[in-house]
Scaffold this motif. Structure first.
Motif, PDB file in Angstrom:
ATOM      1  N   ARG A 157       0.848  -1.208   0.000  1.00  0.00           N
ATOM      2  CA  ARG A 157       0.000   0.000   0.000  1.00  0.00           C
ATOM      3  C   ARG A 157       0.882   1.256   0.000  1.00  0.00           C
ATOM      4  O   ARG A 157       0.606   2.212  -0.712  1.00  0.00           O
ATOM      5  CB  ARG A 157      -0.883   0.036   1.245  1.00  0.00           C
ATOM      6  N   ALA A 158       1.909   1.254   0.815  1.00  0.00           N
ATOM      7  CA  ALA A 158       2.754   2.444   0.971  1.00  0.00           C
ATOM      8  C   ALA A 158       3.608   2.733  -0.274  1.00  0.00           C
ATOM      9  O   ALA A 158       3.669   3.869  -0.731  1.00  0.00           O
ATOM     10  CB  ALA A 158       3.651   2.282   2.196  1.00  0.00           C
ATOM     11  N   ALA A 159       4.267   1.721  -0.814  1.00  0.00           N
ATOM     12  CA  ALA A 159       5.214   1.941  -1.914  1.00  0.00           C
ATOM     13  C   ALA A 159       4.639   1.621  -3.284  1.00  0.00           C
ATOM     14  O   ALA A 159       5.259   1.925  -4.293  1.00  0.00           O
ATOM     15  CB  ALA A 159       6.480   1.109  -1.685  1.00  0.00           C
ATOM     16  N   GLY A 160       3.481   1.005  -3.316  1.00  0.00           N
ATOM     17  CA  GLY A 160       2.899   0.598  -4.584  1.00  0.00           C
ATOM     18  C   GLY A 160       3.272  -0.829  -4.939  1.00  0.00           C
ATOM     19  O   GLY A 160       4.053  -1.480  -4.242  1.00  0.00           O
ATOM     20  N   GLU A 161       2.677  -1.281  -6.013  1.00  0.00           N
ATOM     21  CA  GLU A 161       2.905  -2.641  -6.494  1.00  0.00           C
ATOM     22  C   GLU A 161       3.571  -2.592  -7.866  1.00  0.00           C
ATOM     23  O   GLU A 161       3.472  -1.602  -8.583  1.00  0.00           O
ATOM     24  CB  GLU A 161       1.576  -3.393  -6.599  1.00  0.00           C
ATOM     25  N   ILE A 162       4.227  -3.672  -8.207  1.00  0.00           N
ATOM     26  CA  ILE A 162       4.879  -3.788  -9.512  1.00  0.00           C
ATOM     27  C   ILE A 162       3.875  -4.408 -10.477  1.00  0.00           C
ATOM     28  O   ILE A 162       3.323  -5.475 -10.195  1.00  0.00           O
ATOM     29  CB  ILE A 162       6.149  -4.655  -9.396  1.00  0.00           C
ATOM     30  N   PRO A 163       3.620  -3.735 -11.597  1.00  0.00           N
ATOM     31  CA  PRO A 163       2.663  -4.286 -12.557  1.00  0.00           C
ATOM     32  C   PRO A 163       3.048  -5.705 -12.981  1.00  0.00           C
ATOM     33  O   PRO A 163       4.193  -5.972 -13.337  1.00  0.00           O
ATOM     34  CB  PRO A 163       2.755  -3.332 -13.755  1.00  0.00           C
ATOM     35  N   GLY A 164       2.089  -6.616 -12.902  1.00  0.00           N
ATOM     36  CA  GLY A 164       2.311  -7.992 -13.323  1.00  0.00           C
ATOM     37  C   GLY A 164       2.969  -8.885 -12.292  1.00  0.00           C
ATOM     38  O   GLY A 164       3.101 -10.090 -12.517  1.00  0.00           O
ATOM     39  N   SER A 201      -6.631   0.697  -5.775  1.00  0.00           N
ATOM     40  CA  SER A 201      -7.450   1.090  -4.631  1.00  0.00           C
ATOM     41  C   SER A 201      -7.496  -0.019  -3.586  1.00  0.00           C
ATOM     42  O   SER A 201      -7.572   0.248  -2.391  1.00  0.00           O
ATOM     43  CB  SER A 201      -8.858   1.470  -5.075  1.00  0.00           C
ATOM     44  N   GLN A 202      -7.434  -1.257  -4.038  1.00  0.00           N
ATOM     45  CA  GLN A 202      -7.345  -2.410  -3.143  1.00  0.00           C
ATOM     46  C   GLN A 202      -6.066  -3.168  -3.493  1.00  0.00           C
ATOM     47  O   GLN A 202      -5.861  -3.508  -4.655  1.00  0.00           O
ATOM     48  CB  GLN A 202      -8.548  -3.353  -3.335  1.00  0.00           C
TER      49      GLN A 202
END
Length: 155
Positions: A61-68, A145-146
């Motif tokens: 949530r804090a740093a984001g996710e890597i696409p894929g 968002s989730q």
């Protein structure tokens, strides 16, 4: 003294504090890996490698996710990626897949990748510096968002 690690003499001639056992364990794990810089990992994904994100939800949530990236909790990792296990994910259909494990800073991912190699997944490795280095390199992240739910058996 028995049980204490010897101090090490640095290149400047100053003695350093003894290394913690976990640091030795980490160094041993990394000695078996060809670790990738974030840009190398991203390029490897373009050639078919799979990134596995083992960070807990609050870090994603804090740093984001890597696409894929495939999200798998660290405590389930070996079961989800072992192609001989009934609890594997569908992508884990071969020992020859290049699994690239990523965590927040690149420490637990090294231990996880070494564990995968112990299972016979010889192409397993991790990302130097983890997601922190990924973000610093300007590589893509998303902020859904989730947060993506961790993968379960057969998912």
């Amino acid at each position: 003294m028995s049980g204490e690690s010897p101090s090490a003499l640095t290149t400047t001639g100053v003695y350093s504090a003894p290394a913690a056992e976990v640091d030795r364990f980490l160094a041993q794990a990394r000695a078996e890996l060809r670790r990738l810089w974030p840009v190398e990992a991203w390029a490897a994904v373009g050639r078919g490698a799979k990134i596995v994100d083992t960070r807990p939800e609050h870090q994603r949530r804090a740093a984001g996710e890597i696409p894929g990236a495939i999200v798998i909790e660290r405590n389930h990792l070996e079961w989800r990626l072992d192609p001989t296990c009934d609890s594997r994910i569908p992508e884990a259909d071969s020992r020859h897949i290049q699994w690239i494990v990523i965590c927040a800073e690149g420490y637990s991912s090294s231990l996880a990748a070494a564990a995968l190699r112990e299972l016979g997944l010889d192409n397993a490795t991790d990302v130097i510096g983890g997601v922190d280095a990924w973000v610093a390199a300007g590589l893509p992240t998303i902020h859904p968002s989730q947060p993506t739910a961790p993968r379960g058996p057969g998912e």
